[in-house]
Design a protein around this motif. Structure first.
Motif, PDB file in Angstrom:
ATOM      1  N   LEU A 173      -5.984  94.672  21.959  1.00  0.00           N
ATOM      2  CA  LEU A 173      -5.187  93.494  21.128  1.00  0.00           C
ATOM      3  C   LEU A 173      -6.044  92.283  20.786  1.00  0.00           C
ATOM      4  O   LEU A 173      -7.008  92.170  21.449  1.00  0.00           O
ATOM      5  CB  LEU A 173      -4.745  93.383  22.391  1.00  0.00           C
ATOM      6  CG  LEU A 173      -3.308  91.608  22.081  1.00  0.00           C
ATOM      7  CD1 LEU A 173      -2.636  91.791  21.161  1.00  0.00           C
ATOM      8  CD2 LEU A 173      -3.578  91.415  23.834  1.00  0.00           C
ATOM      9  N   LEU A 174      -5.386  91.803  19.583  1.00  0.00           N
ATOM     10  CA  LEU A 174      -6.312  90.220  18.961  1.00  0.00           C
ATOM     11  C   LEU A 174      -4.890  90.340  18.881  1.00  0.00           C
ATOM     12  O   LEU A 174      -3.987  90.544  18.112  1.00  0.00           O
ATOM     13  CB  LEU A 174      -6.414  90.653  17.664  1.00  0.00           C
ATOM     14  CG  LEU A 174      -6.926  88.943  17.121  1.00  0.00           C
ATOM     15  CD1 LEU A 174      -8.322  88.261  17.432  1.00  0.00           C
ATOM     16  CD2 LEU A 174      -7.215  89.913  15.587  1.00  0.00           C
ATOM     17  N   ARG A 175      -4.723  88.233  19.162  1.00  0.00           N
ATOM     18  CA  ARG A 175      -3.943  87.865  19.268  1.00  0.00           C
ATOM     19  C   ARG A 175      -4.088  86.711  17.918  1.00  0.00           C
ATOM     20  O   ARG A 175      -5.768  85.766  18.422  1.00  0.00           O
ATOM     21  CB  ARG A 175      -3.281  87.082  20.614  1.00  0.00           C
ATOM     22  CG  ARG A 175      -2.559  87.750  21.643  1.00  0.00           C
ATOM     23  CD  ARG A 175      -2.095  86.996  22.528  1.00  0.00           C
ATOM     24  NE  ARG A 175      -1.947  87.619  23.914  1.00  0.00           N
ATOM     25  CZ  ARG A 175      -0.590  88.747  23.674  1.00  0.00           C
ATOM     26  NH1 ARG A 175       0.245  87.535  23.024  1.00  0.00           N
ATOM     27  NH2 ARG A 175      -0.121  88.910  24.260  1.00  0.00           N
ATOM     28  N   PHE A 176      -3.459  85.852  17.135  1.00  0.00           N
ATOM     29  CA  PHE A 176      -3.417  85.214  16.027  1.00  0.00           C
ATOM     30  C   PHE A 176      -2.592  83.539  17.033  1.00  0.00           C
ATOM     31  O   PHE A 176      -1.707  84.162  17.956  1.00  0.00           O
ATOM     32  CB  PHE A 176      -2.895  85.418  14.893  1.00  0.00           C
ATOM     33  CG  PHE A 176      -4.311  86.371  14.122  1.00  0.00           C
ATOM     34  CD1 PHE A 176      -4.884  86.017  13.545  1.00  0.00           C
ATOM     35  CD2 PHE A 176      -3.148  87.372  13.893  1.00  0.00           C
ATOM     36  CE1 PHE A 176      -5.822  87.324  13.135  1.00  0.00           C
ATOM     37  CE2 PHE A 176      -4.154  88.682  13.464  1.00  0.00           C
ATOM     38  CZ  PHE A 176      -4.961  88.753  12.816  1.00  0.00           C
TER      39      PHE A 176
END
Length: 169
Positions: free
Chosen positions: A163-166
Motif C-alpha cells: 500500500l502507498l498512501r498519498f
C-alpha cells in the motif's frame, strides 16, 4: 431469520453506520469524523439510486427493529451488509476478460452476529458476480471472518499486498 436483499439508496446511512461498526471492531476505537461518513453516504446514494453495474450491496434488515422502543427515530435499520465492486483489469490466461470482483464492508451489528446474516449477504453478492461472468473475487479477511470465507470457497493467495498512501489534499 431475515433474508438478504439488494440494497437501495435509502440504505445509504445504514451502510455507513455498519461500516463504522466494522472499523471500530477492527481498530478497537470509534472511527472519528463525519467527513468520511458524508462522502461514503453520498457515494452509496449516487451508485445505488440507479443500480450501478459495477457496485452492489446486499443487506439483511434487523428483524427486531420495528419493535425497538429505544430507537423509534431510525426505521429500516440493517443487521448486516456486504458490498462488492467490479474492477476492470488486464486480461490474462485465467481471466481473459480481466473483470474481477472485490468484496468489502462485510459487517454485522454486534448483537445480530452468529445468525448467518453475513453468509446470506456474501452469498447473494457471489451470485451477483456469477450472473455477471466475473471470474475471480477478492477480499481481505479478518481472523474472525476467514472461516466463513473459506467455507464459501475462498483461499489465501501467495500474492503479497502493498500500500502507498498519498497525503489528502
Amino acid at each position: 431469520m431475515g433474508e438478504a436483499r439488494r440494497a437501495t439508496a435509502a440504505d445509504a446511512d445504514e451502510l455507513v453506520r455498519l461500516r463504522a461498526v466494522l472499523l471500530a471492531h477492527m481498530s478497537g476505537r470509534d472511527p472519528a469524523g463525519d467527513d468520511w461518513r458524508r462522502a461514503a453516504a453520498e457515494m452509496f446514494r449516487a451508485r445505488l439510486d440507479e443500480p450501478d453495474p459495477t457496485l452492489a450491496a446486499f443487506v439483511v434488515d434487523r428483524p427486531d427493529w420495528p419493535d425497538r422502543p429505544d430507537r423509534p427515530d431510525r426505521p429500516g435499520a440493517l443487521a448486516a451488509c456486504a458490498v462488492g465492486a467490479v474492477d476492470q483489469r488486464l486480461g490474462g490466461p485465467g481471466n481473459p476478460a480481466g473483470t474481477t470482483g472485490y468484496i468489502y464492508n462485510v459487517a454485522t451489528d454486534p448483537d445480530q452476529r452468529r445468525r448467518g446474516y453475513s453468509r446470506q449477504c456474501v452469498t447473494a453478492l457471489l451470485d451477483w458476480y456469477r450472473d455477471r461472468g466475473i471470474a475471480a473475487v477478492f477480499l481481505r479477511a479478518s481472523a474472525e471472518g476467514e472461516p466463513l470465507y473459506r467455507s464459501l470457497g475462498f483461499a489465501r493467495t501467495p500474492d503479497p499486498s502493498m500500500l502507498l498512501r498519498f497525503p489528502l489534499a
